[in-house]
Design a protein around this motif. Structure first.
Motif, short mmCIF file in Angstrom:
data_model
loop_
_atom_site.label_atom_id
_atom_site.label_comp_id
_atom_site.label_asym_id
_atom_site.label_seq_id
_atom_site.Cartn_x
_atom_site.Cartn_y
_atom_site.Cartn_z
N SER A 1 -20.52 13.54 -42.19
CA SER A 1 -20.29 14.07 -40.85
C SER A 1 -19.99 12.91 -39.91
CB SER A 1 -21.53 14.84 -40.37
OG SER A 1 -21.47 15.12 -38.99
N PHE A 2 -18.89 13.02 -39.15
CA PHE A 2 -18.46 11.96 -38.24
C PHE A 2 -18.41 12.51 -36.82
CE2 PHE A 2 -16.61 11.22 -42.40
CZ PHE A 2 -16.87 9.87 -42.62
N ILE A 3 -18.86 11.71 -35.86
CA ILE A 3 -18.89 12.17 -34.47
C ILE A 3 -18.55 11.03 -33.52
CG2 ILE A 3 -20.59 13.99 -34.81
CD1 ILE A 3 -22.72 12.04 -33.72
N ARG A 4 -18.15 11.42 -32.31
CA ARG A 4 -18.10 10.53 -31.16
C ARG A 4 -18.89 11.20 -30.06
NH1 ARG A 4 -15.88 8.45 -26.34
NH2 ARG A 4 -14.65 6.53 -26.56
N MET A 5 -19.85 10.48 -29.50
CA MET A 5 -20.72 11.02 -28.47
C MET A 5 -20.29 10.53 -27.09
SD MET A 5 -23.05 12.78 -30.20
CE MET A 5 -24.53 12.90 -29.18
#
Length: 295
Positions: free
Chosen positions: A201-205
């Motif tokens: 799982s990859f994210i940008r916050m």
């Protein structure tokens, strides 16, 4: 090994068989012949090779020709046929198995010829689908991205589940048309937790009005052999049109190729021209066409 016989289509006897654990190596070898097209099924085959088919919650069907396994189909939450061009009769065989079992899946998905061909045979006896997505370009990239990766895109942490889940639910509802949420320990929630735990799982916050929020996300929904398939790409509505999808996907590609698999794939609806343009800018190219029949 169990075997069912179906009706006769175009004058050809149809049939297939329920595979067991002894068939898994042959099934994996067959999928390796068409790694991008088969990654969804191959991912499940890899998983059941570790745990066994009986505990998988699904079935693996096979179709033989000249005494060898010629095609396979995963039957679980999704029906995923893997049918090489020379496997004549496999669609009839899998349709016979599907009719005998009755519809249990929420979709038929795979290479367009296989998925649509299977549905053509099942349409007279199965319920009407909610939607047929007949033209979903299948894209791959096997080199460094052509745009600079977003340095703030990273792997999700388990303690960020409460921020990741709402973004996943919003993406699913936008894409499929209904919310997948079913409670703290529901199947969709468990799936999101598993992807985070597996570092897929990859994210940008970013800082939102109620605290940190996910503004870009993507998952590796299936990994098998040298191919990783990206799913669930999403940008928060307030951040769309600002390049986050291109830079975010470039980051996902770079990290995936460095740590998971050298080839990154995905498939996208043909009418989503904005997403297609973004993927092409990143460096993806089309290698085939998928189709999805949604129930």
């Amino acid at each position: 090994m169990a075997r069912w016989r179906g009706s006769t289509l175009s004058g050809t006897a149809v049939g297939g068989r329920l595979l067991d654990d002894a068939d898994l190596p042959a099934a994996a070898r067959l999928c390796a012949r068409m790694p991008v097209e088969s990654v969804l099924a191959a991912n499940r085959i890899d998983a059941v090779a570790r745990s066994g088919l009986k505990s998988s919650g699904g079935q693996l069907w096979g179709f033989d020709r000249a005494g060898e396994l010629a095609a396979v189909c995963w039957s679980g939450a999704n029906l995923v046929p893997v049918i090489p061009p020379d496997a004549d009769g496999a669609l009839d065989g899998f349709a016979a198995l599907a009719r005998a079992q009755g519809r249990r899946c929420s979709s038929i998905v795979g290479a367009a010829d296989a998925a649509l061909g299977l549905w053509e045979r099942l349409a007279p006896s199965w319920s009407k689908p909610r939607e047929i997505r007949a033209n979903q370009p299948s894209l791959v990239i096997d080199h460094a991205p052509l745009v600079a990766p977003d340095p703030l895109v990273r792997v999700s942490r388990p303690d960020e589940y409460d921020a990741v889940l709402p973004a996943c639910v919003l993406m699913f509802a936008e894409e499929v048309g209904y919310s997948p949420a079913s409670g703290p320990n529901g199947p969709y929630e468990t799936r999101v937790r598993s992807l985070i735990a597996e570092e897929r799982s990859f994210i940008r916050m970013a800082r939102g009005p109620r605290g940190p929020e996910v503004i870009f996300k993507a998952e590796l929904g299936a990994v098998a052999g040298k191919v990783a398939q990206v799913q669930g790409v999403w940008v928060a509505p307030d951040y769309r049109g600002r390049g986050f999808s291109e830079a975010g996907m470039a980051a996902v590609v770079a990290m995936t190729r460095a740590h998971v698999a050298p080839t990154v794939s995905l498939y996208v609806n043909d009418y989503n021209t904005r997403a297609l343009a973004a993927y092409y800018r990143v460096g993806f190219r089309q290698v085939g066409t998928f189709a999805t029949i949604l129930f």
